[in-house]
Structures are given as C-alpha cells and as structure tokens.
Design an enzyme around this catalytic site. Structure first.
Site, PDB file in Angstrom:
ATOM      1  N   GLY A   1       0.802  -1.223   0.000  1.00 48.52           N
ATOM      2  CA  GLY A   1       0.000   0.000   0.000  1.00 48.52           C
ATOM      3  C   GLY A   1       0.830   1.267   0.000  1.00 48.52           C
ATOM      4  O   GLY A   1       0.409   2.296   0.521  1.00 48.52           O
ATOM      5  N   GLU A   2       2.021   1.204  -0.609  1.00 53.77           N
ATOM      6  CA  GLU A   2       2.922   2.361  -0.617  1.00 53.77           C
ATOM      7  C   GLU A   2       2.271   3.586  -1.275  1.00 53.77           C
ATOM      8  O   GLU A   2       2.373   4.705  -0.761  1.00 53.77           O
ATOM      9  CB  GLU A   2       4.212   2.001  -1.356  1.00 53.77           C
ATOM     10  CG  GLU A   2       5.227   3.127  -1.473  1.00 53.77           C
ATOM     11  CD  GLU A   2       6.055   3.330  -0.214  1.00 53.77           C
ATOM     12  OE1 GLU A   2       6.638   4.417  -0.065  1.00 53.77           O
ATOM     13  OE2 GLU A   2       6.105   2.400   0.614  1.00 53.77           O
ATOM     14  N   ARG A   3       1.590   3.391  -2.400  1.00 55.48           N
ATOM     15  CA  ARG A   3       0.958   4.512  -3.084  1.00 55.48           C
ATOM     16  C   ARG A   3      -0.140   5.124  -2.223  1.00 55.48           C
ATOM     17  O   ARG A   3      -0.281   6.353  -2.148  1.00 55.48           O
ATOM     18  CB  ARG A   3       0.378   4.074  -4.431  1.00 55.48           C
ATOM     19  CG  ARG A   3       1.429   3.745  -5.491  1.00 55.48           C
ATOM     20  CD  ARG A   3       0.803   3.292  -6.788  1.00 55.48           C
ATOM     21  NE  ARG A   3       0.101   4.378  -7.455  1.00 55.48           N
ATOM     22  CZ  ARG A   3      -1.227   4.466  -7.579  1.00 55.48           C
ATOM     23  NH1 ARG A   3      -1.994   3.522  -7.081  1.00 55.48           N
ATOM     24  NH2 ARG A   3      -1.781   5.478  -8.215  1.00 55.48           N
TER      25      ARG A   3
END
Length: 271
Positions: free
Chosen positions: A75-77
């Site tokens: 879930g970096e973005r």
C-alpha cells in the site's frame, strides 16, 4: 438522505480473518524491501483527490516491529497519497510477519497488481535472493512463478543502467529488452532508439536484431489476432476483482504468471 447500513449485525456465515484498524500515519515506516522505485506524481495526486473525496477504500497492510511502530507491507501509493492530504490516521490490516515474509509479500503485492515495470521486478527478485540467501528455485516457489521466469528476469540486469533507462523510456517490453542482450554492448543504445522510434513490435524486434547480427531471420506465422495492451486488460480485471470484494462478494482470485501467459482462477461463492 443518509444511507442506511445494509448489515446491522455480524452475519453468522461470515468468517473474519483480519480486522481493520486505524493507525496514525506518523508511526508507519516504509518497507525497506519496497520493490517499486518509480512513483508518478500526477497519479499520486489523483489518488490523493480520490481518497479525500471517497476515503481509503482498501486498507494498507502493516506489521508490528520491535521498539514500537509499524512497517508497511503493501500500500505504498495509498500511504504516500494519504500523506499528501495530511491524513493523520489510515485504515490498516495488521498481520504477523517477519522481515523475509514482509519482503516477499511486498514483491508479490506489486507483481500481482501489475504495478512494477520489468526492471523493478528484476531488481526486487535479486534483492530477495541476495538479502535472504535463497536460490532462484526457492524464490520462484515463494513467488508462485516458474524458475525460468525468475532466471529470465534476472538476465535483464545484465543491461547497463543507461540501457535500462532508455529501454523503459522508449517503452520496450520485457521480451524486447531481453532480446537486446544478443547484441554487442556497443550496438545496444542505438538499437533501443531504433526499436523505440519505429515502434517495432516483438516479432519485428527479433527480426531487426537478427539483421544486426547478420543472421537470417526465422519466418514466423503471424497470429490471427493479438492483444496489444495486455497490461490494460490485466489492470481492468484486477480492478473488477477489487470492486467485487468492496461490494461484499467474498471472491478469491489466484494468479499464476509465466513467460507465455497469465492464468487467473476466480472462485465466486453462490451463497
């Protein structure tokens, strides 16, 4: 008019696995094994606007780390977009995972969502192998791909940094980039520019490289039809699965990727 919740209480047939909790953004640190290295600023801003308007529909996944705090797994973005709009807390799913499992999950999540370019995939796989001292076969098994797929992706790292950058800039696909390795190093940059400027497809690229090597090209039958933008269809399919899950349909999708095809198996409950 306010919408009433569809479910007023826990359904007896539901089997909760992970619980969504809100965690302060300030205590979530990035995953050091995050394989994605390119983040488009425009796409992040668009995601941030969507999150501001609709909320974060899909929680990020984190793990607890020693000394307190959490490490991002996937879930970096979404995390970056949340920071853009100064969200103090975001929905998270907390799972038990060690560093190795966290790194593998981070790579898997990005590959399955088709978020990585082929160079990022190759670098991520090499990082897993080097950091954890595992073999190509073991890495392939953990990622759910063929060992030949891992070997072929690692071959791409034999290109120089300049060649990798140029290949991505001219939008060469993975097979075209790998075909460049047949050429002597002094011919590769000009070949990339030629392939990219003429927008050669994979078959035309193979023919061009054979000509550069002075070889007689192998005649191939043209397929009756092809999908020219397979990635677009894969992304659309992934979004459809996500939409079904967001709608409460407990579907399960498994994905197996080889050099020749991507296989999806989707199970949708009838009850």
């Amino acid at each position: 008019m306010a919408l009433k919740p569809i479910f007023q209480k826990h359904n007896s047939i539901e089997n909760p696995i992970n619980r969504v909790v809100e965690i302060p953004v300030s205590v979530i640190c990035p995953n050091p094994s995050q394989p994605r290295v390119i983040f488009d600023d425009y796409e992040l801003s668009q995601l941030a606007v969507s999150i501001r308007q609709n909320g974060m529909l899909q929680p990020v996944t984190v793990r607890r780390i020693e000394g307190g705090g959490y490490e991002l797994i996937s879930g970096e973005r979404r995390l970056r977009a949340a920071k853009l709009i100064n969200m103090e807390q975001i929905p998270c799913i907390v799972i038990e995972a060690d560093r190795e499992s966290s790194a593998i999950l981070a790579v898997l999540e990005n590959i399955q969502r088709a978020d990585l370019n082929y160079i990022e995939e190759a670098l991520a796989i090499k990082s897993l192998i080097d950091h954890f001292g595992i073999t190509q076969e073991d890495c392939a098994s953990r990622l759910g791909v063929a060992q030949s797929t891992v070997a072929n992706k690692l071959r791409l790292l034999r290109l120089t940094d300049e060649e990798k950058t140029l290949a991505l800039r001219f939008r060469l696909n993975e097979r075209q980039a790998r075909a460049l390795l047949k050429l002597p190093s002094e011919k590769r940059l000009s070949a990339i520019e030629k392939i990219g400027s003429l927008q050669l497809n994979t078959i035309q690229t193979d023919k061009f490289i054979s000509e550069q090597l002075g070889e007689k090209p192998v005649e191939r039958k043209k397929p009756v039809w092809v999908f020219k933008q397979v990635g677009l269809y894969i992304n659309t399919f992934n979004k459809t699965i996500e939409s079904m899950k967001n709608a409460g349909i407990d579907c399960v999708a498994t994905r197996n990727k080889t050099d020749d095809f991507v296989e999806y198996i989707v199970k949708i409950p009838l009850k």
